[in-house]
Structure formats: structure tokens, C-alpha cells
Scaffold this motif. Sequence first.
Motif, PDB file in Angstrom:
ATOM      1  N   VAL A   5       0.804  -1.219   0.000  1.00 17.30           N
ATOM      2  CA  VAL A   5       0.000   0.000   0.000  1.00 17.30           C
ATOM      3  C   VAL A   5       0.842   1.277   0.000  1.00 17.30           C
ATOM      4  CG1 VAL A   5      -1.965  -1.092   1.099  1.00 17.30           C
ATOM      5  CG2 VAL A   5      -0.200  -0.066   2.526  1.00 17.30           C
ATOM      6  N   THR A   6       2.153   1.163   0.056  1.00 19.81           N
ATOM      7  CA  THR A   6       2.998   2.348   0.041  1.00 19.81           C
ATOM      8  C   THR A   6       2.815   3.101  -1.278  1.00 19.81           C
ATOM      9  OG1 THR A   6       4.648   1.200   1.378  1.00 19.81           O
ATOM     10  CG2 THR A   6       5.361   3.204   0.245  1.00 19.81           C
ATOM     11  N   PRO A   7       2.497   4.405  -1.220  1.00 20.72           N
ATOM     12  CA  PRO A   7       2.376   5.164  -2.473  1.00 20.72           C
ATOM     13  C   PRO A   7       3.690   5.120  -3.254  1.00 20.72           C
ATOM     14  CG  PRO A   7       1.513   6.419  -0.606  1.00 20.72           C
ATOM     15  CD  PRO A   7       2.216   5.231  -0.029  1.00 20.72           C
ATOM     16  N   TRP A   8       3.578   5.031  -4.568  1.00 22.61           N
ATOM     17  CA  TRP A   8       4.791   4.955  -5.380  1.00 22.61           C
ATOM     18  C   TRP A   8       4.565   5.642  -6.711  1.00 22.61           C
ATOM     19  CZ3 TRP A   8       9.550   3.603  -4.063  1.00 22.61           C
ATOM     20  CH2 TRP A   8      10.509   3.451  -5.080  1.00 22.61           C
ATOM     21  N   ASN A   9       5.428   6.584  -7.033  1.00 22.57           N
ATOM     22  CA  ASN A   9       5.387   7.265  -8.315  1.00 22.57           C
ATOM     23  C   ASN A   9       6.696   6.992  -9.033  1.00 22.57           C
ATOM     24  OD1 ASN A   9       5.381   9.001 -10.501  1.00 22.57           O
ATOM     25  ND2 ASN A   9       4.577  10.754  -9.366  1.00 22.57           N
ATOM     26  N   PRO A  10       6.691   6.181 -10.102  1.00 26.57           N
ATOM     27  CA  PRO A  10       7.951   5.812 -10.760  1.00 26.57           C
ATOM     28  C   PRO A  10       8.660   6.977 -11.433  1.00 26.57           C
ATOM     29  CG  PRO A  10       6.064   4.981 -11.980  1.00 26.57           C
ATOM     30  CD  PRO A  10       5.529   5.517 -10.700  1.00 26.57           C
ATOM     31  N   THR A  11       7.984   8.095 -11.570  1.00 29.98           N
ATOM     32  CA  THR A  11       8.634   9.271 -12.157  1.00 29.98           C
ATOM     33  C   THR A  11       9.157  10.233 -11.095  1.00 29.98           C
ATOM     34  OG1 THR A  11       6.571  10.534 -12.337  1.00 29.98           O
ATOM     35  CG2 THR A  11       7.144   9.082 -14.177  1.00 29.98           C
ATOM     36  N   THR A  12       8.875   9.966  -9.820  1.00 28.21           N
ATOM     37  CA  THR A  12       9.404  10.766  -8.707  1.00 28.21           C
ATOM     38  C   THR A  12       9.926   9.803  -7.653  1.00 28.21           C
ATOM     39  OG1 THR A  12       7.712  12.449  -9.149  1.00 28.21           O
ATOM     40  CG2 THR A  12       8.918  12.624  -7.074  1.00 28.21           C
ATOM     41  N   LEU A  13      11.161   9.391  -7.819  1.00 27.07           N
ATOM     42  CA  LEU A  13      11.726   8.321  -6.990  1.00 27.07           C
ATOM     43  C   LEU A  13      12.305   8.865  -5.685  1.00 27.07           C
ATOM     44  CD1 LEU A  13      13.561   6.365  -9.832  1.00 27.07           C
ATOM     45  CD2 LEU A  13      11.404   5.736  -8.719  1.00 27.07           C
ATOM     46  N   PRO A  14      12.429   8.003  -4.677  1.00 31.25           N
ATOM     47  CA  PRO A  14      13.092   8.414  -3.431  1.00 31.25           C
ATOM     48  C   PRO A  14      14.533   8.846  -3.696  1.00 31.25           C
ATOM     49  CG  PRO A  14      11.969   6.303  -3.168  1.00 31.25           C
ATOM     50  CD  PRO A  14      11.934   6.615  -4.624  1.00 31.25           C
ATOM     51  N   ASP A  15      15.008   9.737  -2.867  1.00 27.70           N
ATOM     52  CA  ASP A  15      16.377  10.241  -2.989  1.00 27.70           C
ATOM     53  C   ASP A  15      17.365   9.104  -2.754  1.00 27.70           C
ATOM     54  OD1 ASP A  15      18.765  11.599  -2.915  1.00 27.70           O
ATOM     55  OD2 ASP A  15      18.115  13.111  -1.470  1.00 27.70           O
ATOM     56  N   ALA A  16      18.206   8.833  -3.741  1.00 27.56           N
ATOM     57  CA  ALA A  16      19.192   7.760  -3.628  1.00 27.56           C
ATOM     58  C   ALA A  16      20.615   8.291  -3.606  1.00 27.56           C
ATOM     59  CB  ALA A  16      19.016   6.767  -4.777  1.00 27.56           C
ATOM     60  N   ARG A  17      20.771   9.586  -3.326  1.00 31.66           N
ATOM     61  CA  ARG A  17      22.128  10.146  -3.264  1.00 31.66           C
ATOM     62  C   ARG A  17      22.943   9.442  -2.176  1.00 31.66           C
ATOM     63  NH1 ARG A  17      20.602  16.426  -2.962  1.00 31.66           N
ATOM     64  NH2 ARG A  17      18.910  15.460  -1.742  1.00 31.66           N
ATOM     65  N   GLY A  18      24.175   9.122  -2.513  1.00 30.06           N
ATOM     66  CA  GLY A  18      25.055   8.420  -1.585  1.00 30.06           C
ATOM     67  C   GLY A  18      25.021   6.920  -1.753  1.00 30.06           C
ATOM     68  N   TYR A  32      19.379  -0.593 -19.384  1.00 30.68           N
ATOM     69  CA  TYR A  32      19.750   0.806 -19.571  1.00 30.68           C
ATOM     70  C   TYR A  32      18.815   1.710 -18.769  1.00 30.68           C
ATOM     71  CZ  TYR A  32      20.079   5.471 -21.363  1.00 30.68           C
ATOM     72  OH  TYR A  32      20.201   6.839 -21.414  1.00 30.68           O
ATOM     73  N   PHE A  33      17.512   1.461 -18.864  1.00 30.90           N
ATOM     74  CA  PHE A  33      16.558   2.350 -18.197  1.00 30.90           C
ATOM     75  C   PHE A  33      16.572   2.167 -16.684  1.00 30.90           C
ATOM     76  CE2 PHE A  33      15.036   2.532 -22.559  1.00 30.90           C
ATOM     77  CZ  PHE A  33      14.896   3.911 -22.707  1.00 30.90           C
ATOM     78  N   ILE A  34      16.892   0.963 -16.200  1.00 37.43           N
ATOM     79  CA  ILE A  34      17.124   0.806 -14.765  1.00 37.43           C
ATOM     80  C   ILE A  34      18.271   1.722 -14.340  1.00 37.43           C
ATOM     81  CG2 ILE A  34      17.921  -0.779 -12.967  1.00 37.43           C
ATOM     82  CD1 ILE A  34      16.539  -3.047 -14.536  1.00 37.43           C
ATOM     83  N   SER A  35      19.335   1.704 -15.106  1.00 45.06           N
ATOM     84  CA  SER A  35      20.506   2.537 -14.792  1.00 45.06           C
ATOM     85  C   SER A  35      20.155   4.016 -14.844  1.00 45.06           C
ATOM     86  CB  SER A  35      21.637   2.230 -15.778  1.00 45.06           C
ATOM     87  OG  SER A  35      22.028   0.874 -15.706  1.00 45.06           O
ATOM     88  N   GLU A  36      19.467   4.432 -15.900  1.00 49.74           N
ATOM     89  CA  GLU A  36      19.121   5.839 -16.058  1.00 49.74           C
ATOM     90  C   GLU A  36      18.208   6.323 -14.926  1.00 49.74           C
ATOM     91  OE1 GLU A  36      17.906   7.766 -20.025  1.00 49.74           O
ATOM     92  OE2 GLU A  36      16.005   7.653 -18.907  1.00 49.74           O
ATOM     93  N   GLN A  37      17.217   5.522 -14.573  1.00 54.52           N
ATOM     94  CA  GLN A  37      16.268   5.930 -13.542  1.00 54.52           C
ATOM     95  C   GLN A  37      16.924   5.995 -12.162  1.00 54.52           C
ATOM     96  OE1 GLN A  37      12.792   3.357 -14.098  1.00 54.52           O
ATOM     97  NE2 GLN A  37      12.826   3.833 -16.286  1.00 54.52           N
ATOM     98  N   LEU A  38      17.769   5.030 -11.842  1.00 52.43           N
ATOM     99  CA  LEU A  38      18.464   5.067 -10.562  1.00 52.43           C
ATOM    100  C   LEU A  38      19.460   6.227 -10.516  1.00 52.43           C
ATOM    101  CD1 LEU A  38      19.090   1.263  -9.931  1.00 52.43           C
ATOM    102  CD2 LEU A  38      17.482   2.741  -8.719  1.00 52.43           C
ATOM    103  N   ALA A  39      20.102   6.510 -11.647  1.00 48.20           N
ATOM    104  CA  ALA A  39      21.002   7.661 -11.709  1.00 48.20           C
ATOM    105  C   ALA A  39      20.218   8.953 -11.510  1.00 48.20           C
ATOM    106  CB  ALA A  39      21.739   7.688 -13.043  1.00 48.20           C
ATOM    107  N   GLY A  40      19.009   9.009 -12.073  1.00 49.00           N
ATOM    108  CA  GLY A  40      18.168  10.188 -11.905  1.00 49.00           C
ATOM    109  C   GLY A  40      17.752  10.406 -10.469  1.00 49.00           C
ATOM    110  N   ALA A  41      17.723   9.323  -9.684  1.00 45.99           N
ATOM    111  CA  ALA A  41      17.400   9.433  -8.259  1.00 45.99           C
ATOM    112  C   ALA A  41      18.613   9.831  -7.428  1.00 45.99           C
ATOM    113  CB  ALA A  41      16.839   8.104  -7.749  1.00 45.99           C
TER     114      ALA A  41
END
Length: 312
Positions: A5-18, A32-41
Motif C-alpha cells: 500500500v505504500t504510495p509509489w510514483n515511478p517518475t518521482t523516486l526516493p532520494d538515492a544520493r550516496g 539501460y533504463f534501470i541505470s538511467e532511472q536510478l542515476a536520476g534518483a
Amino acid sequence: MTEHVTPWNPTTLPDARGKTFVVTGGNAGIGYFISEQLAGAGATIVLASRSEAKARLAMQAITQTVPDARLEYIPLDLSSLESARSAGDQIGALHRVDGLILNAAALTQKQRKETTDAHEFVFGTNHYGNAQLIAAALPHLADTPGARLVTMGSVAQRMGRIHLDDLEQHHETYRGFRTYGTSKLAQMLFARELDRRLRAANSTTISLIAHPGGAIDGLTPDRAPAFEHTARQRRGAIVMRPFVQGKDHAAWPAVRAALDPAAQGGQLWGPGSATGSRPPRLDPMRGAFTDTRLAQDLWERTTKELGLQLAV
């Protein structure tokens, strides 16, 4: 299955800096898109693939979408057990590793062939190669509390048949698609058994499974200079649009498995809809994938065959 039930928006990901994630096969397709999306986070992404040249092109493409992306490369050929061991050692040289996403895979072959280690090519790459990589990388994941190992499954696993006395189809007619399905079923069973053992050992590392659903190139955004799609591919995709998705949306389940703070070990994540119009969600587990005894027997057979000592 209890719905997540956790809300999830795949275009606004949790902060993954660090954080740092290793993505196998991260230079093309869904990887490729896994890499791009995680990099975007904000995460540092290590692309693990056979071709450094293709990985560098993917890095160029990612930085056009994510200008401040932090990207690295390590060589990995899962059809070689030696290469898988070496990649695991290089993962150990990273400052930290928050996740290893096992996306790379050999696809269906028309005829039976073998790896350099004399295993059937598809099963040897997808199951044995990944098992070797897991064994080599697992101690290093343990150094980062809460690290995740995400195995990319497939709906093709429903066609798989695990015969423990003939895992590599030596004694039956070779069927390419069934062999691929068997290799994915083996990966998924191994990932579930790995998580069971991690829980028994009170490890903070967790093992999850994701599957992308159906995805085609013609519905996938271009990412020059890594890859572009032809007008013919685009035209051919028109009739498929109501039924499948592009590979950018097909990456969403694995990304959620990697980043959702509420995700738990042993879960299976899949697309929220066939067309990728809804966020990824937990999928029910059915069939041979739920066979705990088979998972344990496959684990024992695999570790014995490869001489593995997994740190769990």
C-alpha cells in the motif's frame, strides 16, 4: 498476497544520493533504463557488461538525461564463470554497494550451444553465471547494511521445467524457449532460497525478484548514442500499444524493488499493468516458483556443481 500500500510514483523516486547500484547488462534495453532511472534518483551506477564500448555509449546517453550522473564500468560476461568471479571481486573494490541488480541474460537460442565452461549456454549464463556472481559479490554486499540483490525474472518462467537430474537438457530434445524459461525459473527459485537463508542468518541483506512483463523496442524512447529505433519498429509497435509497454516502463518493477523502503526480501515485483500505465506492484507467486523444496534442492545442486561456498 497482501497488497503493497505504500504510495509509489515511478517518475518521482526516493532520494538515492550516496547509494551505489551495480546493474548487469546496464548498457541496453531494460537494463539501460534501470541505470538511467536510478542515476536520476541520485545514485552512483556501475554498469557491468561485456562491452566497454557499449557501456561508454550508454554512459553518454544517461548523462544527456541526467547531467550530473555518477557512472562507472566493470567488465562482466556471465557466460564465463571466471568473468563472474572477477566482477564480484571488482564489486568488492567499490566504496559501498547498496544493490546488485541482476538484469543481464542470454536470450532464446535456436540450437544448443555451450559456454566456455561447457554448460548449456542459456542455462549456464542465466543461472550458473548469476549464481557465481552472487557468491562472489555477497560478502561485499554484507558490508553495506540493508543492501539489496534484485534478480530479474520473467513470465517465461511459467514455461520452465526443473529436472534436477538433467538441468541442461542433455537427455531431451532441445527447445530454446523452454530452456530460457527454465533458466529464469531457476534464477527466481535461487533468489527466493537465498533470501530464506539470509533471513535465517539474520543478515541485513535482502534478495528480491522483479519481472518486467512484456516490452518491445518500438514503444521505447530513443537514447542516442546508445540506441535508436527505426521507423519500421515504430510502425510495427502501433498495433501492440494496447497490450505491451516500452522498455523504460518495463524497468519500473526492478527500480521499485531496489528503492522502495518498505520492500521486503523474497517479494516478487511486477508491472502494475501490461501497458505500464500504472506503478509497479507486488505480484502473486504461483506454480513451481512457490515450491520451497525444489528451491532448496536446486540450491544444493547448483552450489555442488559450481563448487560454491555462499556466505549465508
